[in-house]
Design a protein around this motif. Sequence first.
Motif, PDB file in Angstrom:
ATOM      1  N   TYR A  29      34.745  13.222  18.351  1.00  0.00           N
ATOM      2  CA  TYR A  29      35.884  13.440  19.030  1.00  0.00           C
ATOM      3  C   TYR A  29      36.887  13.832  18.120  1.00  0.00           C
ATOM      4  CZ  TYR A  29      33.358  11.041  22.547  1.00  0.00           C
ATOM      5  OH  TYR A  29      32.382  10.513  23.123  1.00  0.00           O
ATOM      6  N   GLY A  30      36.957  13.809  16.845  1.00  0.00           N
ATOM      7  CA  GLY A  30      38.082  14.094  16.071  1.00  0.00           C
ATOM      8  C   GLY A  30      37.974  13.322  14.730  1.00  0.00           C
ATOM      9  N   HIS A  31      39.258  13.088  14.176  1.00  0.00           N
ATOM     10  CA  HIS A  31      39.281  12.603  13.054  1.00  0.00           C
ATOM     11  C   HIS A  31      39.823  10.953  13.080  1.00  0.00           C
ATOM     12  CE1 HIS A  31      38.775  16.424  11.269  1.00  0.00           C
ATOM     13  NE2 HIS A  31      39.647  16.891  11.916  1.00  0.00           N
ATOM     14  N   PRO A  32      39.006  10.110  12.885  1.00  0.00           N
ATOM     15  CA  PRO A  32      39.358   8.546  13.059  1.00  0.00           C
ATOM     16  C   PRO A  32      40.020   8.187  11.947  1.00  0.00           C
ATOM     17  CG  PRO A  32      36.851   8.772  12.781  1.00  0.00           C
ATOM     18  CD  PRO A  32      37.187   9.908  12.849  1.00  0.00           C
ATOM     19  N   ARG A  33      41.068   7.366  12.077  1.00  0.00           N
ATOM     20  CA  ARG A  33      41.753   6.484  11.166  1.00  0.00           C
ATOM     21  C   ARG A  33      41.753   5.177  11.760  1.00  0.00           C
ATOM     22  NH1 ARG A  33      43.582  11.406  10.684  1.00  0.00           N
ATOM     23  NH2 ARG A  33      43.996  12.403   8.732  1.00  0.00           N
ATOM     24  N   ILE A  34      41.649   3.937  10.513  1.00  0.00           N
ATOM     25  CA  ILE A  34      41.801   2.826  10.831  1.00  0.00           C
ATOM     26  C   ILE A  34      42.453   2.188   9.707  1.00  0.00           C
ATOM     27  CG2 ILE A  34      39.600   1.954   9.882  1.00  0.00           C
ATOM     28  CD1 ILE A  34      39.301   0.327  12.396  1.00  0.00           C
ATOM     29  N   SER A  35      43.422   1.239  10.219  1.00  0.00           N
ATOM     30  CA  SER A  35      44.134   0.666   9.284  1.00  0.00           C
ATOM     31  C   SER A  35      44.685  -0.657   9.551  1.00  0.00           C
ATOM     32  CB  SER A  35      45.606   1.536   9.116  1.00  0.00           C
ATOM     33  OG  SER A  35      46.116   1.570  10.207  1.00  0.00           O
ATOM     34  N   HIS A  36      45.056  -1.385   8.656  1.00  0.00           N
ATOM     35  CA  HIS A  36      45.627  -2.734   8.801  1.00  0.00           C
ATOM     36  C   HIS A  36      47.126  -2.975   8.650  1.00  0.00           C
ATOM     37  CE1 HIS A  36      46.218  -7.046   7.882  1.00  0.00           C
ATOM     38  NE2 HIS A  36      45.393  -7.339   8.826  1.00  0.00           N
ATOM     39  N   HIS A  37      47.682  -3.434   9.434  1.00  0.00           N
ATOM     40  CA  HIS A  37      49.202  -3.752   9.242  1.00  0.00           C
ATOM     41  C   HIS A  37      49.470  -5.480   9.241  1.00  0.00           C
ATOM     42  CE1 HIS A  37      50.074   0.585  10.389  1.00  0.00           C
ATOM     43  NE2 HIS A  37      49.066   0.397  10.900  1.00  0.00           N
ATOM     44  N   SER A  38      50.661  -5.575   9.139  1.00  0.00           N
ATOM     45  CA  SER A  38      50.939  -7.093   8.922  1.00  0.00           C
ATOM     46  C   SER A  38      50.434  -7.886  10.021  1.00  0.00           C
ATOM     47  CB  SER A  38      52.512  -7.314   8.705  1.00  0.00           C
ATOM     48  OG  SER A  38      53.122  -6.946  10.035  1.00  0.00           O
ATOM     49  N   GLY A  39      50.218  -7.654  11.152  1.00  0.00           N
ATOM     50  CA  GLY A  39      49.784  -8.418  12.253  1.00  0.00           C
ATOM     51  C   GLY A  39      48.345  -8.317  12.671  1.00  0.00           C
ATOM     52  N   ASP A  63      48.055  -4.629  16.106  1.00  0.00           N
ATOM     53  CA  ASP A  63      47.875  -6.126  15.981  1.00  0.00           C
ATOM     54  C   ASP A  63      46.418  -6.627  16.565  1.00  0.00           C
ATOM     55  OD1 ASP A  63      50.211  -6.114  14.678  1.00  0.00           O
ATOM     56  OD2 ASP A  63      51.179  -6.818  16.594  1.00  0.00           O
ATOM     57  N   ILE A  64      45.416  -5.729  16.490  1.00  0.00           N
ATOM     58  CA  ILE A  64      44.047  -6.099  17.038  1.00  0.00           C
ATOM     59  C   ILE A  64      43.226  -7.050  15.900  1.00  0.00           C
ATOM     60  CG2 ILE A  64      41.777  -5.213  17.655  1.00  0.00           C
ATOM     61  CD1 ILE A  64      43.916  -4.285  19.598  1.00  0.00           C
ATOM     62  N   PRO A  65      42.725  -8.004  16.438  1.00  0.00           N
ATOM     63  CA  PRO A  65      42.316  -9.004  15.394  1.00  0.00           C
ATOM     64  C   PRO A  65      41.100  -8.485  14.311  1.00  0.00           C
ATOM     65  CG  PRO A  65      42.079  -9.976  17.600  1.00  0.00           C
ATOM     66  CD  PRO A  65      42.587  -8.668  17.901  1.00  0.00           C
ATOM     67  N   THR A  66      40.364  -7.623  14.799  1.00  0.00           N
ATOM     68  CA  THR A  66      39.297  -7.086  13.895  1.00  0.00           C
ATOM     69  C   THR A  66      39.248  -5.495  13.913  1.00  0.00           C
ATOM     70  OG1 THR A  66      37.420  -6.765  15.520  1.00  0.00           O
ATOM     71  CG2 THR A  66      37.847  -8.994  14.456  1.00  0.00           C
ATOM     72  N   PRO A  67      38.778  -4.828  12.901  1.00  0.00           N
ATOM     73  CA  PRO A  67      38.737  -3.372  12.862  1.00  0.00           C
ATOM     74  C   PRO A  67      37.808  -2.722  13.888  1.00  0.00           C
ATOM     75  CG  PRO A  67      37.651  -4.351  10.651  1.00  0.00           C
ATOM     76  CD  PRO A  67      38.510  -5.466  11.607  1.00  0.00           C
ATOM     77  N   TYR A  68      36.721  -3.690  14.051  1.00  0.00           N
ATOM     78  CA  TYR A  68      35.812  -3.014  15.116  1.00  0.00           C
ATOM     79  C   TYR A  68      36.310  -3.294  16.381  1.00  0.00           C
ATOM     80  CZ  TYR A  68      31.709  -2.944  18.343  1.00  0.00           C
ATOM     81  OH  TYR A  68      30.992  -2.670  19.292  1.00  0.00           O
ATOM     82  N   GLN A  69      37.034  -4.136  16.835  1.00  0.00           N
ATOM     83  CA  GLN A  69      37.588  -4.120  18.156  1.00  0.00           C
ATOM     84  C   GLN A  69      38.821  -3.188  18.423  1.00  0.00           C
ATOM     85  OE1 GLN A  69      39.048  -8.281  17.803  1.00  0.00           O
ATOM     86  NE2 GLN A  69      37.846  -8.899  19.410  1.00  0.00           N
ATOM     87  N   ALA A  70      39.624  -2.839  17.108  1.00  0.00           N
ATOM     88  CA  ALA A  70      40.510  -1.597  17.333  1.00  0.00           C
ATOM     89  C   ALA A  70      39.641  -0.226  17.578  1.00  0.00           C
ATOM     90  CB  ALA A  70      41.206  -1.671  16.003  1.00  0.00           C
ATOM     91  N   ALA A  71      38.695  -0.004  16.822  1.00  0.00           N
ATOM     92  CA  ALA A  71      38.159   1.071  17.066  1.00  0.00           C
ATOM     93  C   ALA A  71      37.448   1.184  18.586  1.00  0.00           C
ATOM     94  CB  ALA A  71      36.867   1.175  16.099  1.00  0.00           C
ATOM     95  N   LYS A  72      36.739   0.023  18.821  1.00  0.00           N
ATOM     96  CA  LYS A  72      36.224  -0.020  20.326  1.00  0.00           C
ATOM     97  C   LYS A  72      37.286   0.238  21.248  1.00  0.00           C
ATOM     98  CE  LYS A  72      33.567  -2.945  23.308  1.00  0.00           C
ATOM     99  NZ  LYS A  72      32.980  -4.349  23.518  1.00  0.00           N
ATOM    100  N   GLN A  73      38.521  -0.283  21.114  1.00  0.00           N
ATOM    101  CA  GLN A  73      39.519   0.060  22.071  1.00  0.00           C
ATOM    102  C   GLN A  73      39.753   1.382  22.200  1.00  0.00           C
ATOM    103  OE1 GLN A  73      43.679  -1.084  21.442  1.00  0.00           O
ATOM    104  NE2 GLN A  73      42.951  -2.495  23.508  1.00  0.00           N
ATOM    105  N   CYS A  74      39.982   2.011  21.104  1.00  0.00           N
ATOM    106  CA  CYS A  74      40.165   3.426  20.938  1.00  0.00           C
ATOM    107  C   CYS A  74      39.096   4.255  21.325  1.00  0.00           C
ATOM    108  CB  CYS A  74      40.345   3.833  19.427  1.00  0.00           C
ATOM    109  SG  CYS A  74      41.303   5.394  19.059  1.00  0.00           S
TER     110      CYS A  74
END
Length: 87
Positions: A29-39, A63-74
């Motif tokens: 779909y495009g160019h994915p980026r995943i990052s961690h912030h303080s929360g 503030d998603i708990p895991t990188p997988y969950q953040a990517a899945k929501q996206c």
Amino acid sequence: MFNIVRNPSVDYEKVPEDLSGLLIQLLNYGHPRISHHSGGWHCNVEMNTNTTGADFKISSDFDIPTPYQAAKQCHERIINTLKNLTK
């Protein structure tokens, strides 16, 4: 509007069970980026478009708990957006 080339043998709505597979799926779909912030974790995809000057980004919540969950929501938001655009 989008220059996604669909392979009929691929189920684009199926979510891979590992982060690497999911990020590779997001490349369709495009160019994915995943990052961690303080929360917690955040994911966004700068979507492919075939319109000059067009910019389209889909993001997860912050503030998603895991990188997988953040990517899945996206991924879920991408699928829902594309379904709504093609109605």
